[in-house]
Design a protein around this motif. Structure first.
Motif, PDB file in Angstrom:
ATOM      1  N   ILE A 205      -8.696  -4.612   7.324  1.00  0.00           N
ATOM      2  CA  ILE A 205      -7.827  -4.623   6.435  1.00  0.00           C
ATOM      3  C   ILE A 205      -6.525  -4.164   7.500  1.00  0.00           C
ATOM      4  O   ILE A 205      -5.717  -4.803   8.034  1.00  0.00           O
ATOM      5  CB  ILE A 205      -7.554  -3.899   5.408  1.00  0.00           C
TER       6      ILE A 205
ATOM      7  N   GLY B 143       0.877  -6.891   1.562  1.00  0.00           N
ATOM      8  CA  GLY B 143      -0.682  -7.737   1.769  1.00  0.00           C
ATOM      9  C   GLY B 143      -0.489  -6.840   3.662  1.00  0.00           C
ATOM     10  O   GLY B 143      -1.825  -7.278   3.851  1.00  0.00           O
TER      11      GLY B 143
ATOM     12  N   SER C 223       1.196  -0.111   1.585  1.00  0.00           N
ATOM     13  CA  SER C 223       0.611   0.129   0.701  1.00  0.00           C
ATOM     14  C   SER C 223      -0.868   1.386   1.668  1.00  0.00           C
ATOM     15  O   SER C 223      -1.210   2.889   1.314  1.00  0.00           O
ATOM     16  CB  SER C 223       0.674  -0.007   0.045  1.00  0.00           C
TER      17      SER C 223
ATOM     18  N   ARG D 199     -13.752  -7.456   5.361  1.00  0.00           N
ATOM     19  CA  ARG D 199     -12.688  -7.840   5.053  1.00  0.00           C
ATOM     20  C   ARG D 199     -11.766  -6.587   5.671  1.00  0.00           C
ATOM     21  O   ARG D 199     -11.053  -6.403   4.613  1.00  0.00           O
ATOM     22  CB  ARG D 199     -12.450  -8.102   3.581  1.00  0.00           C
TER      23      ARG D 199
END
Ligand code: ATP
Length: 293
Positions: A69, A90, A94, A67
């Motif tokens: 990011i 999301g 961060s 997955r």
């Protein structure tokens, strides 16, 4: 015999189950198929930070290889400037901060501080160059003095108090019966969100690093408190290179560049004025926040 046999047999079952779950854990780590710990090369030099310029070059990253990011993020924070990142929950904001602090190494591209790839230098030296004021500061179950002084090992009481004064938390601390010896944290005096943030600011002021990461609180403090903290953050950021993860756009109108992220990509970028003129996502966010005030 029988009595003894049954429990042992029973223990055997438990043991097999524990072993099974350990094996599964191992399998999980194999599946993640990566060394999660950031390791320094044995001969890695310390980071040299004469200016504090930060550069992300086509950075790609996934916590789990299945997955991805971040899908190729590039931006630069010239020394002493502020770059802000905004975007929905999301979207990867961060994660950018965690990679800059080298909690993880990038999977593709690279992050440079004053031209040096942060993977090629000692991680401790990267972390010494960066101060983080997080959304929610975790305090140690220890004295306020310890919690602030942690920013710079060996700091004197006078230096700790000076940092607390600059972060406007000194008055509050001095008014407690034990002053700087007051224990704070879960098992001590519980501080409000704003007070904890001030402790984090004092800690960062004491550390005095060339690069700062601000992760703005999403939970709104009351607005006078918020303005005061904002002013203290601005003061702490003077002449520093700053990456700010912003939730309130009013705090970043002066940013050198604003990056609007969505699903791990930068979908808009520019100054506040550029982005308003683009009349896209940022302009809509701005209009919404203005309407809410
Ligand atoms: P927010 O505004 O809510 O803080 P964000 O934009 O900062 O969100 P990130 O925390 O960077 O988002 O997370 C980006 C994606 O990475 C999310 O989908 C999240 O679920 C995932 N993620 C974050 N941390 C981890 C982790 N330690 N392991 C696996 N996935 C993670």
């Amino acid at each position: 015999m029988i009595q003894l046999y049954i429990p042992l047999n029973f223990l055997g079952v438990i043991y097999r189950e524990i072993k099974q779950s350990l094996t599964d854990l191992e399998k999980m780590f194999q599946l993640l198929s990566r060394e999660r710990e950031v390791a320094d090369a044995p001969d890695a030099p310390a980071l040299d930070v004469p200016h504090g310029a930060v550069r992300f070059e086509d950075v790609r990253f996934a916590y789990d290889p299945e997955r991805p990011i971040l899908h190729g993020i590039s931006f630069e924070i010239p020394a002493g400037k502020k770059v802000a990142v905004v975007g929905p929950s999301g979207s990867g904001k961060s994660t950018l901060a965690r990679l800059l602090y080298r909690f993880y190494d990038v999977d593709g591209g690279c992050i440079r501080i004053d031209g040096q790839d942060i993977r090629a230098v000692q991680q401790g030296s990267v972390r010494r160059a960066i101060g983080i004021v997080p959304q929610d500061t975790v305090l140690f179950n220890d004295s306020v003095a310890y919690n602030i002084g942690y920013g710079r090992p060996g700091a004197t009481q006078a230096e700790i108090e000076a940092a607390a004064k600059a972060a406007h938390i000194h008055g509050f601390i001095a008014a407690t019966p034990k002053g700087y010896d007051t224990t704070v944290g879960e098992r001590g005096l519980k501080l409000s969100g704003g007070e904890k943030q001030r402790v984090a600011i004092a800690r960062t002021l004491l550390k005095n690093p060339p690069i700062l990461i601000f992760d703005e609180a999403t939970s709104a403090l009351d607005s006078s408190n918020e303005r005061a903290i904002q002013a203290e953050l601005e003061a702490a950021a003077q002449n520093k290179t700053v990456l700010v993860i912003a939730h309130r756009l009013s705090t970043i109108v002066d940013a050198h560049e604003i990056l609007v992220m969505e699903q791990g990509r930068i979908i808009e970028r520019g100054t506040h004025a550029d982005l308003l003129a683009q009349q896209g996502r940022y302009a809509r966010m701005w209009a919404l926040q203005q309407a809410a005030h």
